[in-house]
Design an enzyme around this catalytic site. Structure first.
Site, PDB file in Angstrom:
ATOM      1  N   CYS A 142       0.398  -3.474  -0.335  1.00 23.53           N
ATOM      2  CA  CYS A 142      -1.451  -4.004  -0.930  1.00 23.53           C
ATOM      3  C   CYS A 142      -0.857  -5.741  -1.083  1.00 23.53           C
ATOM      4  O   CYS A 142      -1.433  -6.555  -0.925  1.00 23.53           O
ATOM      5  CB  CYS A 142      -2.137  -3.544  -1.690  1.00 23.53           C
ATOM      6  SG  CYS A 142      -0.916  -3.323  -3.168  1.00 23.53           S
ATOM      7  N   HIS A 143       0.216  -6.300  -2.142  1.00 23.57           N
ATOM      8  CA  HIS A 143       0.752  -7.251  -2.980  1.00 23.57           C
ATOM      9  C   HIS A 143       1.808  -8.100  -2.468  1.00 23.57           C
ATOM     10  O   HIS A 143       1.852  -9.542  -2.628  1.00 23.57           O
ATOM     11  CB  HIS A 143       0.680  -6.670  -4.137  1.00 23.57           C
ATOM     12  CG  HIS A 143       0.174  -6.159  -4.892  1.00 23.57           C
ATOM     13  ND1 HIS A 143      -1.660  -6.569  -4.632  1.00 23.57           N
ATOM     14  CD2 HIS A 143       0.314  -5.240  -5.991  1.00 23.57           C
ATOM     15  CE1 HIS A 143      -2.003  -5.681  -6.403  1.00 23.57           C
ATOM     16  NE2 HIS A 143      -0.660  -4.902  -6.205  1.00 23.57           N
TER      17      HIS A 143
END
Length: 223
Positions: free
Chosen positions: A173-174
């Site tokens: 996600c990052h």
């Protein structure tokens, strides 16, 4: 494409570069095709990466060194002992037999996030799979302190999207946010674009014991 992401085509191009370099230096990376015509259906694999863990035994479990002198201790490291400096709960003893985890890493392409994702499994010497707590405990302390608040969201157990088996995953996600400044810094007309996969693996791999030799930095992106 959004900043910090890459396409499936670029993923395959850069994986090919990584594989060619791996073949030259005999680093053990392989390409696995399961769903050849589907984006994300093929991936990089590196098997049999051994990570050793030395642990000092508790005093109650120690074998006194004088008793060990008559035994074959070729695989055991003796511990230097100083009576004046020793803690009252310690005795002259050996280290535990070196333990290790055997890792297998898979680098896949996430069609949802348009970034690479690192999946892996870790097994004990007897072949049984290590737990999530064991895997986390093997993360270097420098990373543990930074990831403590996100430990169970950054490192999770998920189903392998192609093989369907449970594996550990570094959540993607990052990834795009992390890679955006890296790609901007390295993308200039003099040096050309760096290999995204190499830059990303060099950043996240060491968290779980995957370290690329420095020679991978010579790889450039195919345009």
């Amino acid at each position: 494409m959004a900043a910090g992401t890459l396409t499936w085509c670029r993923f395959k191009d850069e994986a090919s570069q990584l594989l060619r370099h791996s073949d030259r230096i005999k680093d053990g990376w392989e390409w696995t095709e399961v769903e050849e015509d589907q984006a994300g259906g093929s991936f990089l694999v590196k098997k049999d990466v051994i990570r050793q863990v030395d642990e000092r035994v508790d005093a109650r479990d120690c074998v006194p060194l004088e008793e060990a002198e008559d035994e074959d201790n070729s695989d055991v490291l003796g511990v230097e002992y100083n009576m004046e400096e020793a803690d009252t709960n310690t005795v002259p003893c050996e280290l535990k037999e070196t333990e290790y985890y055997r890792y297998q890493y898979h680098v896949l392409y996430s069609t949802s996030y348009s970034v690479p994702v690192l999946y892996f499994i870790a097994s004990r010497p007897d072949g049984s799979l290590a737990s999530l707590d064991e895997v986390w405990s093997s993360v270097p302390g420098s990373f543990q302190s930074r990831l403590q608040d996100d430990r169970w969201t950054f490192l999770t157990q998920q189903e392998h999207p192609v093989l369907g088996c449970p594996m550990f995953q570094l959540h993607p996600c990052h990834t795009a946010t992390m890679m955006q400044p890296v790609m901007q810094e390295t993308h200039d007309k003099d040096r050309g674009s760096c290999n995204y996969l190499v830059s990303w693996l060099s950043t996240v791999g060491p968290v779980v014991g995957l370290n690329l030799p420095l020679s991978y930095a010579q790889i450039g992106h195919v345009t």
